[in-house]
Design an enzyme around this catalytic site. Sequence first.
Site, mmCIF file in Angstrom:
data_model
loop_
_atom_site.group_PDB
_atom_site.id
_atom_site.type_symbol
_atom_site.label_atom_id
_atom_site.label_comp_id
_atom_site.label_asym_id
_atom_site.label_seq_id
_atom_site.Cartn_x
_atom_site.Cartn_y
_atom_site.Cartn_z
ATOM 1 N N TYR A 196 18.279 -3.484 2.968
ATOM 2 C CA TYR A 196 19.077 -2.254 2.842
ATOM 3 C C TYR A 196 20.442 -2.479 3.481
ATOM 4 C CZ TYR A 196 20.439 2.637 3.008
ATOM 5 O OH TYR A 196 21.117 3.813 2.830
ATOM 6 N N TYR A 255 22.416 0.986 11.668
ATOM 7 C CA TYR A 255 21.595 0.216 10.724
ATOM 8 C C TYR A 255 22.191 -1.172 10.487
ATOM 9 C CZ TYR A 255 18.096 -0.833 7.325
ATOM 10 O OH TYR A 255 17.055 -1.444 6.700
ATOM 11 N N VAL A 261 12.818 8.108 1.097
ATOM 12 C CA VAL A 261 11.880 8.550 2.118
ATOM 13 C C VAL A 261 10.606 7.722 2.017
ATOM 14 C CG1 VAL A 261 10.607 10.511 3.040
ATOM 15 C CG2 VAL A 261 12.700 10.882 1.757
ATOM 16 N N SER A 295 0.804 -1.231 0.000
ATOM 17 C CA SER A 295 0.000 0.000 0.000
ATOM 18 C C SER A 295 0.833 1.275 0.000
ATOM 19 C CB SER A 295 -0.927 0.018 1.226
ATOM 20 O OG SER A 295 -0.180 0.133 2.417
ATOM 21 N N LYS A 301 17.978 -8.008 8.817
ATOM 22 C CA LYS A 301 18.178 -8.079 7.369
ATOM 23 C C LYS A 301 19.093 -9.261 7.002
ATOM 24 C CE LYS A 301 15.534 -4.686 6.031
ATOM 25 N NZ LYS A 301 14.217 -5.022 5.472
HETATM 26 P P1 NAI Z 1 6.517 1.484 4.078
HETATM 27 O O1 NAI Z 1 6.288 1.890 5.478
HETATM 28 O O2 NAI Z 1 6.291 2.485 3.003
HETATM 29 O O3 NAI Z 1 5.597 0.207 3.713
HETATM 30 C C1 NAI Z 1 5.349 -0.831 4.628
HETATM 31 C C2 NAI Z 1 4.130 -1.633 4.205
HETATM 32 O O4 NAI Z 1 3.944 -2.686 5.174
HETATM 33 C C3 NAI Z 1 2.813 -0.848 4.174
HETATM 34 O O5 NAI Z 1 2.019 -1.295 3.096
HETATM 35 C C4 NAI Z 1 2.138 -1.243 5.493
HETATM 36 O O6 NAI Z 1 0.708 -1.152 5.469
HETATM 37 C C5 NAI Z 1 2.582 -2.688 5.574
HETATM 38 N N1 NAI Z 1 2.497 -3.249 6.922
HETATM 39 C C6 NAI Z 1 3.167 -2.894 8.039
HETATM 40 N N2 NAI Z 1 2.816 -3.697 9.075
HETATM 41 C C7 NAI Z 1 1.914 -4.588 8.599
HETATM 42 C C8 NAI Z 1 1.189 -5.667 9.164
HETATM 43 N N3 NAI Z 1 1.325 -6.036 10.423
HETATM 44 N N4 NAI Z 1 0.341 -6.342 8.356
HETATM 45 C C9 NAI Z 1 0.161 -6.007 7.067
HETATM 46 N N5 NAI Z 1 0.842 -4.993 6.474
HETATM 47 C C10 NAI Z 1 1.694 -4.297 7.237
HETATM 48 O O7 NAI Z 1 7.979 0.874 4.052
HETATM 49 P P2 NAI Z 1 9.125 0.714 2.954
HETATM 50 O O8 NAI Z 1 10.195 1.683 3.251
HETATM 51 O O9 NAI Z 1 8.573 0.626 1.588
HETATM 52 O O10 NAI Z 1 9.700 -0.718 3.390
HETATM 53 C C11 NAI Z 1 9.398 -1.926 2.757
HETATM 54 C C12 NAI Z 1 10.616 -2.820 2.800
HETATM 55 O O11 NAI Z 1 11.670 -2.203 2.040
HETATM 56 C C13 NAI Z 1 11.178 -3.022 4.228
HETATM 57 O O12 NAI Z 1 11.632 -4.329 4.363
HETATM 58 C C14 NAI Z 1 12.350 -2.043 4.254
HETATM 59 O O13 NAI Z 1 13.341 -2.420 5.188
HETATM 60 C C15 NAI Z 1 12.849 -2.183 2.828
HETATM 61 N N6 NAI Z 1 13.723 -1.091 2.365
HETATM 62 C C16 NAI Z 1 13.393 0.226 2.582
HETATM 63 C C17 NAI Z 1 14.279 1.222 2.196
HETATM 64 C C18 NAI Z 1 13.972 2.669 2.428
HETATM 65 O O14 NAI Z 1 14.888 3.481 2.376
HETATM 66 N N7 NAI Z 1 12.759 3.050 2.615
HETATM 67 C C19 NAI Z 1 15.565 0.924 1.533
HETATM 68 C C20 NAI Z 1 15.756 -0.496 1.266
HETATM 69 C C21 NAI Z 1 14.873 -1.439 1.704
#
Ligand code: NAI
Length: 404
Positions: A236, A246, A285, A61, A255
């Site tokens: 990451y 991190y 972000v 989402s 990770k």
């Molecule tokens: P985000 O916060 O934008 O998205 C997280 C998603 O997980 C959302 O759809 C949320 O509704 C869902 N979610 C959270 N808890 C939940 C639950 N209990 N049940 C169902 N859905 C749940 O996060 P982002 O940044 O896109 O992170 C996604 C992955 O990418 C993570 O593993 C993060 O470590 C990784 N990542 C993020 C980076 C960054 O700089 N933002 C860089 C590299 C990897």
Amino acid sequence: MIITKKVLRNVSLTAHPIGCRRYVEDQIAWVQKHAHDASNPAYPAADNLSLPKRVLVLGGSTGYGLSSRIFAAFAAKAATINVSFEREPTENKTATPGWYNTMAFEKKATEAGLKAFSVFGDAFSNEVKEKTADLIAKELGQVDLVVYSLASPLRNDPVTGQTYRSVLKPIGPAFTALSVDLDSDVVKTATIEPATNEQVQETVKVMGGEDWSLWVDYLMERNLLAPNAMTVAYSYIGPKITYPVYREGTIGKAKEDLERTAANLTQKLESIQGKAFVSVNKALVTRASAVIPVVPLYMALLYEVMKERGLHEHCTQQIYRLFTTLLYANTEQILTDEQGRIRVDDWEMLDEVQSEVEKRWALQREGEILKGGDLAGVQEEYEQIHGFGFADIDYSQDVDPRVI
Ligand code: NAI
């Protein structure tokens, strides 16, 4: 109601329905444009690739998961199911951005003749796994790809009922480094106390590979993974400057566990010639990353350096590159690093980018306004992922938070 931006300690408390719709529509338009454009080697046309047609996105989402879903639908014409945790709107309270994004996405997907469904609930629970599996069986038959993109502060273990919390802390000594306040632009020193052993274990429970594995096991057991199915989770690494908090901290341990899980899952998927990968993505972000201390300063400097070199990407561009040039590039073998990880953080980690970020970091002084850096760009992206900061949206208009 008139919906305004409300931010508390780098966490946005509100989201704007019209702005979230705009955010989603912009990403869709970008994907559609590039999917048919063969003139850009960084983002090749998707038309002639064998892309997955039925895709499950866990955490689809916002952030990287939403971009994965947008790519799957609007470049691959896939039917998609999203599983995410949302707060629905009421007459006088806004929904989470993920709820608005999902409504906007599913409207566009349906208009395009694509199947699109969501399960809102706790992805860690057995109940949501079962509900999702039933939906796959009924609507898609099987899935060709499972994207694991959850970022969560806690997890309730479905077997024991115990609640685990993930923390972002160093392991060993406390970590002190410069950071920047997103509101005042002032550079400050942030000290993060070290994690206890228990906190390390709990973070691995939440953000490691256990739940990813449970999903794959369950979908295999129900025969819902198609032959040659793939699954990918996001990780990451980042620069040395953030290692203590991190990569060498609690989340880094999680990770590492996620990355080990990919190898185990590939073995499990052998019977259907499936494969599991971890993709290491760029720092961006998102709702999850903005609350990490030190990260906003690093991102402000990184955005500036990468934009100057024409290398800056948002989530959708990263995912587009991941799917078209790596995961589904039609090469004999998917290109990985020595640890078997796919790297789309390659541009972020270029020596010339990192050494320039380090130089600019060394100029910063506690208590002073940030020197250089693209904090405005970071702030703009943060606003936009909550539906704010779009120049042509009139935020003084009265809108119904329940309508998208
Ligand atoms: P985000 O916060 O934008 O998205 C997280 C998603 O997980 C959302 O759809 C949320 O509704 C869902 N979610 C959270 N808890 C939940 C639950 N209990 N049940 C169902 N859905 C749940 O996060 P982002 O940044 O896109 O992170 C996604 C992955 O990418 C993570 O593993 C993060 O470590 C990784 N990542 C993020 C980076 C960054 O700089 N933002 C860089 C590299 C990897």
